[in-house]
Design an enzyme around this catalytic site. Structure first.
Site, short mmCIF file in Angstrom:
data_model
loop_
_atom_site.label_atom_id
_atom_site.label_comp_id
_atom_site.label_asym_id
_atom_site.label_seq_id
_atom_site.Cartn_x
_atom_site.Cartn_y
_atom_site.Cartn_z
N GLU A 77 0.71 -0.96 -0.22
CA GLU A 77 0.09 0.12 -0.07
C GLU A 77 0.73 1.09 -0.08
O GLU A 77 1.04 1.90 1.18
CB GLU A 77 -0.76 -0.09 1.43
CG GLU A 77 -2.24 -1.04 0.93
CD GLU A 77 -2.64 -0.87 2.57
OE1 GLU A 77 -3.06 -0.30 3.33
OE2 GLU A 77 -3.81 -1.78 2.32
N GLU A 107 -5.07 -8.46 1.04
CA GLU A 107 -5.31 -8.10 2.15
C GLU A 107 -7.46 -7.83 2.07
O GLU A 107 -7.67 -7.08 0.93
CB GLU A 107 -4.93 -6.51 2.17
CG GLU A 107 -4.01 -7.11 3.70
CD GLU A 107 -3.37 -5.06 4.16
OE1 GLU A 107 -4.13 -4.40 4.29
OE2 GLU A 107 -2.48 -5.69 4.51
O1 IFM Z 1 -3.88 -2.74 9.17
C1 IFM Z 1 -3.90 -2.48 7.58
C2 IFM Z 1 -2.76 -2.35 7.20
O2 IFM Z 1 -1.04 -2.37 7.94
C3 IFM Z 1 -2.41 -2.25 5.42
N1 IFM Z 1 -3.65 -2.17 5.29
C4 IFM Z 1 -5.16 -1.94 5.61
C5 IFM Z 1 -4.76 -2.60 7.62
C6 IFM Z 1 -6.19 -2.50 8.05
O3 IFM Z 1 -6.32 -0.83 8.31
#
Ligand code: IFM
Length: 443
Positions: free
Chosen positions: A170, A352
């Site tokens: 990200e 994710e």
């Molecule tokens: O916890 C975070 C992660 O580190 C990166 N993506 C989003 C998740 C939830 O906010």
């Protein structure tokens, strides 16, 4: 009580995984020669983390990794995506190497392989060594050299055993939150710093991919981006224009130059002045897959006092939201997957997706997180419909395996399918864990 939903049938060979990040779970912040990261420094500053907590102990995964890998095996995961703490293996981010830090990842990778779980390694999940931040961090063009050297070290050591590599997790989130808005480490709120950081992250990505290929790593190589639609907070022309620009920044600043070789035209006024001869060629390196993280659409309003004139807004009144205030909109997820596949034509892995709640262990010893089961079934359903529509999606990784340190939000939002008692470090699989285990088996 509503019936527990079943997951749709996904293609043969579909990869089931879970993701975590070093700074959110490892703890052991000062053990065995680890150097500080920007998150250690940021969390030590009063007022930066909502509940006043720090990542110093987190889930103590550094010591409890075997227990956590056993949970992955029990869940039936094919793969596990973790990140390496750069300052654990190079305490100052450059120069001296900490062998004890490398040994930890050796043990973790071997434990995963022995348990039949593929190790997926992400080089950077937001925890820049503090020593490099003091030299300008990502805003310094030298960051590309620091990151490339670090990637070469990790590739050399683990290239024979890691199934997949991601350079960054990200990049849009950590550059925006850390450099444009200042809500995350290192706490800078300056549009110019954000633009420089973003461009240098892109350059660092290219350098790292070349270092991985040069080391002859066996695994596939990709990058993980958080892709989500931006919607105007109101139908006004100003908010519509703001949402269009926000979406360009959010979805295209990284994936476009990394995969297509240029920033989109709408971003040229911002990045044009930063691009030196050869930069774009150095950023674009052939990739094997695109990791897509997705949680919800974003609402955007025009606000001249915000960085770039763009501010986030709340979802419309009455929309279903999670405890983070994020809208639950699985159709937007399916559309995002379809759109990203059409644009980049790389196999996608959902690296994710998940939901936070506050569910605790009940008197019966159970953690009743029906809300998560409902959310995950809808979102995996969206993956299935994107596949039906022709997008190639090779896997789904839940965020997260265990409850953990949710950055500036501290420990209150719980994203895990396993509950963690942060005082005793006891792990308790939640209802969603049992549900996922059965559903993965049922596939
Ligand atoms: O916890 C975070 C992660 O580190 C990166 N993506 C989003 C998740 C939830 O906010």
């Amino acid at each position: 009580m509503s019936k527990t939903p079943h997951l749709p049938k996904l293609p043969k060979g579909f990869i089931w995984g879970a993701s975590t990040a070093a700074a959110q779970i490892e703890g052991a912040a000062a053990d065995e020669g680890r150097g500080a990261s920007i998150w250690d420094a940021f969390a030590a500053t009063p007022g930066k983390i909502k509940d006043g907590s720090t990542p110093a102990a987190a889930c103590d995964h550094y010591h409890l990794y075997k227990e956590d890998v056993a949970l992955m095996k029990r869940l039936g995961l094919d793969a596990y995506r973790f990140s390496v703490s750069w300052s654990r293996v190079m305490p100052d981010g450059a120069g001296a190497v900490n062998d004890k830090g490398l040994d930890f990842y050796d043990r973790l990778i071997d434990e995963l392989l022995a348990s039949g779980v593929e190790p997926w390694l992400c080089l950077y999940h937001w925890d820049l060594p503090q020593a490099l931040h003091e030299k300008g961090g990502w805003t310094n063009r030298d960051a590309a050299h620091w990151f490339t050297d670090y990637a070469a070290l990790i590739a050399e050591r683990f290239g024979d055993r890691v199934a997949r590599w991601a350079t960054f997790n990200e990049p849009g989130v950590f550059t925006t939150a850390g450099y444009a808005v200042g809500y995350h480490a290192p706490g800078i709120a300056d549009l110019g710093a954000y633009l420089a950081a973003a461009h240098n992250v892109n350059r660092s990505h290219g350098g790292a991919v070349r270092a991985l290929r040069a080391a002859g790593v066996k695994g596939q190589i990709g990058v993980v981006c958080n892709q989500q639609p931006a919607r105007p907070a109101t139908p006004s022309d100003e908010d519509k224009a703001a949402a269009t620009l926000y979406e360009l920044f959010w979805n295209r600043t990284f994936a476009d130059p990394m995969i297509l070789g240029s920033y989109p035209e709408g971003l040229t006024p911002f990045f044009g002045g930063l691009i030196k001869d050869g930069d774009l060629e150095a950023i674009r390196e052939p990739l094997d897959f695109l990791g897509v993280n997705h949680y919800s659409p974003t609402y955007v309003k025009s606000d001249p006092s915000a960085p770039g004139g763009l501010a986030q807004a709340k979802p419309p009144e009455g929309a279903p939201v999670t405890m983070m205030g994020w809208e639950i909109a699985p159709k937007a997820f399916a559309q995002t997957l379809i759109q990203e596949y059409a644009r980049y034509k790389l196999p996608i892995v959902v690296t994710e997706n998940g939901v936070a709640d506050r569910a605790e262990v009940g008197p019966d010893g159970e953690v009743d997180d029906r809300l998560r089961i409902d959310y995950l079934s809808k979102y995996v359903g969206a993956v299935a419909s994107a596949i039906d529509a022709g997008a190639r999606i090779d896997g789904y990784f839940v965020w997260s395996l265990i409850d953990n340190f949710e950055w500036a939000e501290g420990y209150e939002p719980r994203f895990g399918v396993v509950h963690v008692d942060f005082t005793t470090q006891k792990r308790t699989p939640k209802r969603s864990f049992d549900w996922m285990r059965k559903e993965i088996r049922r596939q």
